[in-house]
Write an enzyme that holds these catalytic residues in place. Sequence first.
Site, PDB file in Angstrom:
ATOM      1  N   LEU A 130      60.657   4.472  45.001  1.00 50.02           N
ATOM      2  CA  LEU A 130      60.333   4.912  43.646  1.00 50.02           C
ATOM      3  C   LEU A 130      59.873   3.679  42.887  1.00 50.02           C
ATOM      4  O   LEU A 130      60.380   2.574  43.125  1.00 50.02           O
ATOM      5  CB  LEU A 130      61.569   5.518  42.968  1.00 50.02           C
ATOM      6  CG  LEU A 130      62.068   6.863  43.522  1.00 50.02           C
ATOM      7  CD1 LEU A 130      63.318   7.318  42.770  1.00 50.02           C
ATOM      8  CD2 LEU A 130      60.987   7.942  43.446  1.00 50.02           C
ATOM      9  N   ASP A 131      58.942   3.863  41.955  1.00 54.47           N
ATOM     10  CA  ASP A 131      58.499   2.739  41.127  1.00 54.47           C
ATOM     11  C   ASP A 131      59.675   2.198  40.320  1.00 54.47           C
ATOM     12  O   ASP A 131      60.641   2.910  40.058  1.00 54.47           O
ATOM     13  CB  ASP A 131      57.429   3.198  40.119  1.00 54.47           C
ATOM     14  CG  ASP A 131      56.197   3.750  40.798  1.00 54.47           C
ATOM     15  OD1 ASP A 131      55.952   3.383  41.960  1.00 54.47           O
ATOM     16  OD2 ASP A 131      55.489   4.552  40.156  1.00 54.47           O
ATOM     17  N   LYS A 132      59.517   0.969  39.870  1.00 55.42           N
ATOM     18  CA  LYS A 132      60.566   0.323  39.069  1.00 55.42           C
ATOM     19  C   LYS A 132      60.985   1.202  37.878  1.00 55.42           C
ATOM     20  O   LYS A 132      62.162   1.326  37.559  1.00 55.42           O
ATOM     21  CB  LYS A 132      60.030  -1.031  38.576  1.00 55.42           C
ATOM     22  CG  LYS A 132      61.023  -1.862  37.845  1.00 55.42           C
ATOM     23  CD  LYS A 132      60.416  -3.216  37.526  1.00 55.42           C
ATOM     24  CE  LYS A 132      61.432  -4.086  36.809  1.00 55.42           C
ATOM     25  NZ  LYS A 132      60.931  -5.422  36.523  1.00 55.42           N
TER      26      LYS A 132
END
Length: 237
Positions: free
Chosen positions: A101-103
């Site tokens: 997942l993105d930051k």
Amino acid sequence: MKLVKLLANLGYGSRREVQGMIRSGVVTDDEGTRLGEKDVPPHERIRVRGEPLDPPFPLVILLHKPDGYTCSTEDPGATVYELLPERFPRRNPALHTVGRLDKDTTGLLLLTDDGKLSHRIVHPKSGCLKTYHAVLDRPLTGDEGALFGSGELVLRGESKPLLPAGFEALGEREALVTLHEGRYHQVRRMFAAAGNHVVSLRRISIGGLALPNDLPEGSWRGATAQELDLLFHQTDT
Ligand code: URA
């Protein structure tokens, strides 16, 4: 498996450190009897400083990922591994995130030491769909469902069209998107292709497994057998 190897593989220390722990008497059975290097009681009966041993391979963790943590093992900033016991990243086989997942994406993230399982979960052919709740900067146009579901949408910088994705508008600036695959920044780039911008993104389910209500942001627990079954059993696509 020998006791020293077992404890070292679970991240309790190097083999030498674990030998030292065994000699110092902190490794016991559930009745408090000191264990020696040659003892191999069942996993569930072993204690380290009176605490039950960490779960054996294969371990599957459900983590409610907060904003601001990366899924990388190497990022100098905050990583999701910091939310787990410090032994866990030292396990062998290694614990890794199932996809990324993105930051700034929140929600359900799985981690496991079972490479075959994670491959199955991320592989488009396994039919394990991932659903995201997106909040958008601009109102939806009404064209997103057709665009995302077309099987013809090519993201900027790519040549292969995306697999058809599910779309459900929830409000003027809110929608659910369901993906078969996990390309880089996929949901954000899909909305960019539709002329919009994702303000916040949360993964709410993987296969038939929804983000559990009893898992506050930043917390984790081992997946139950029932939850693992749900990953590949989805009724609502
Ligand atoms: N799509 C994105 O854009 N970001 C994520 O983190 C997951 C899916």
